[in-house]
Design a protein around this motif. Sequence first.
Motif, PDB file in Angstrom:
ATOM      1  N   ARG A   1      -1.884  -4.687  -8.287  1.00 14.49           N
ATOM      2  CA  ARG A   1      -3.251  -5.155  -8.049  1.00 14.49           C
ATOM      3  C   ARG A   1      -4.257  -4.136  -8.572  1.00 14.49           C
ATOM      4  NH1 ARG A   1      -4.035  -7.093  -2.147  1.00 14.49           N
ATOM      5  NH2 ARG A   1      -5.788  -8.085  -3.180  1.00 14.49           N
ATOM      6  N   ILE A   2      -5.459  -4.605  -8.887  1.00 15.40           N
ATOM      7  CA  ILE A   2      -6.470  -3.694  -9.424  1.00 15.40           C
ATOM      8  C   ILE A   2      -7.262  -2.985  -8.339  1.00 15.40           C
ATOM      9  CG2 ILE A   2      -6.712  -4.821 -11.654  1.00 15.40           C
ATOM     10  CD1 ILE A   2      -9.233  -6.189 -10.607  1.00 15.40           C
ATOM     11  N   ILE A   3      -7.252  -3.502  -7.131  1.00 15.57           N
ATOM     12  CA  ILE A   3      -7.911  -2.825  -6.020  1.00 15.57           C
ATOM     13  C   ILE A   3      -6.821  -2.172  -5.192  1.00 15.57           C
ATOM     14  CG2 ILE A   3      -9.291  -3.122  -3.930  1.00 15.57           C
ATOM     15  CD1 ILE A   3     -10.639  -5.497  -5.359  1.00 15.57           C
ATOM     16  N   GLN A   4      -6.856  -0.827  -5.182  1.00 21.40           N
ATOM     17  CA  GLN A   4      -5.775  -0.077  -4.553  1.00 21.40           C
ATOM     18  C   GLN A   4      -6.340   1.084  -3.751  1.00 21.40           C
ATOM     19  OE1 GLN A   4      -3.892   1.102  -8.161  1.00 21.40           O
ATOM     20  NE2 GLN A   4      -3.052  -0.902  -8.577  1.00 21.40           N
ATOM     21  N   PRO A   5      -5.685   1.426  -2.649  1.00 23.06           N
ATOM     22  CA  PRO A   5      -6.097   2.633  -1.928  1.00 23.06           C
ATOM     23  C   PRO A   5      -5.791   3.868  -2.775  1.00 23.06           C
ATOM     24  CG  PRO A   5      -4.101   1.713  -0.962  1.00 23.06           C
ATOM     25  CD  PRO A   5      -4.560   0.755  -2.024  1.00 23.06           C
ATOM     26  N   LEU A   6      -6.450   4.963  -2.460  1.00 25.32           N
ATOM     27  CA  LEU A   6      -6.245   6.211  -3.193  1.00 25.32           C
ATOM     28  C   LEU A   6      -5.516   7.226  -2.325  1.00 25.32           C
ATOM     29  CD1 LEU A   6      -9.786   6.586  -4.815  1.00 25.32           C
ATOM     30  CD2 LEU A   6      -7.719   5.623  -5.833  1.00 25.32           C
ATOM     31  N   THR A   7      -4.721   8.059  -2.972  1.00 20.36           N
ATOM     32  CA  THR A   7      -4.071   9.166  -2.277  1.00 20.36           C
ATOM     33  C   THR A   7      -5.096  10.265  -2.047  1.00 20.36           C
ATOM     34  OG1 THR A   7      -3.448  10.323  -4.301  1.00 20.36           O
ATOM     35  CG2 THR A   7      -1.890   8.658  -3.454  1.00 20.36           C
TER      36      THR A   7
END
Length: 176
Positions: A24-30
């Motif tokens: 997906r193009i909307i992803q959480p960040l580390t």
Amino acid sequence: MAFFKEELMNVKGFAFDVDGVLSRIIQPLTAEGDPVRTANIRDGFAMVHAIRTGYPLAIITGGNTTEVRKRYQKLGVTHLYMGSLDKITFFEDFLKKTGLKESEIMYMGDDLPDYLVMKRVGVPVCPNDAVTEIKSVSKYISDRNGGEGCVRDVIEQVLRAQGKWIDPEKLHWSSF
């Protein structure tokens, strides 16, 4: 649409981008600011079936993470190109290693780094949420967004058209 269905008969290999296609193009960040990629299990199932049916399959992505590499290696992807936005070089290496022609490749991309490769392949396709420029060069736009089964959609269409999709009555799980 009938013309697209006819072109599926010419597909002998697949190539896919990761971000926006397989993920997906909307992803959480580390904590380090890197996106956490997603993986659609049904996309993976279709990819494994395509590979085991004899279709060369490539991943061509600008990203370069251990998690993505491990995921697609576990699925049996042997043509794994990561870490460059110059996707033409990777694409040409895939053609050289497989002996396939540009016209025999279905490529799915979603954003501008995919544009030049998509202009060269026989069957360029994209997810529903691809950018306008990519949609304009695509012969098919999936009704599914990136990371939400668009890869399964196109692989299944090709294999069904060529009579190689799975017959659930004859499915043997030991082969997967």
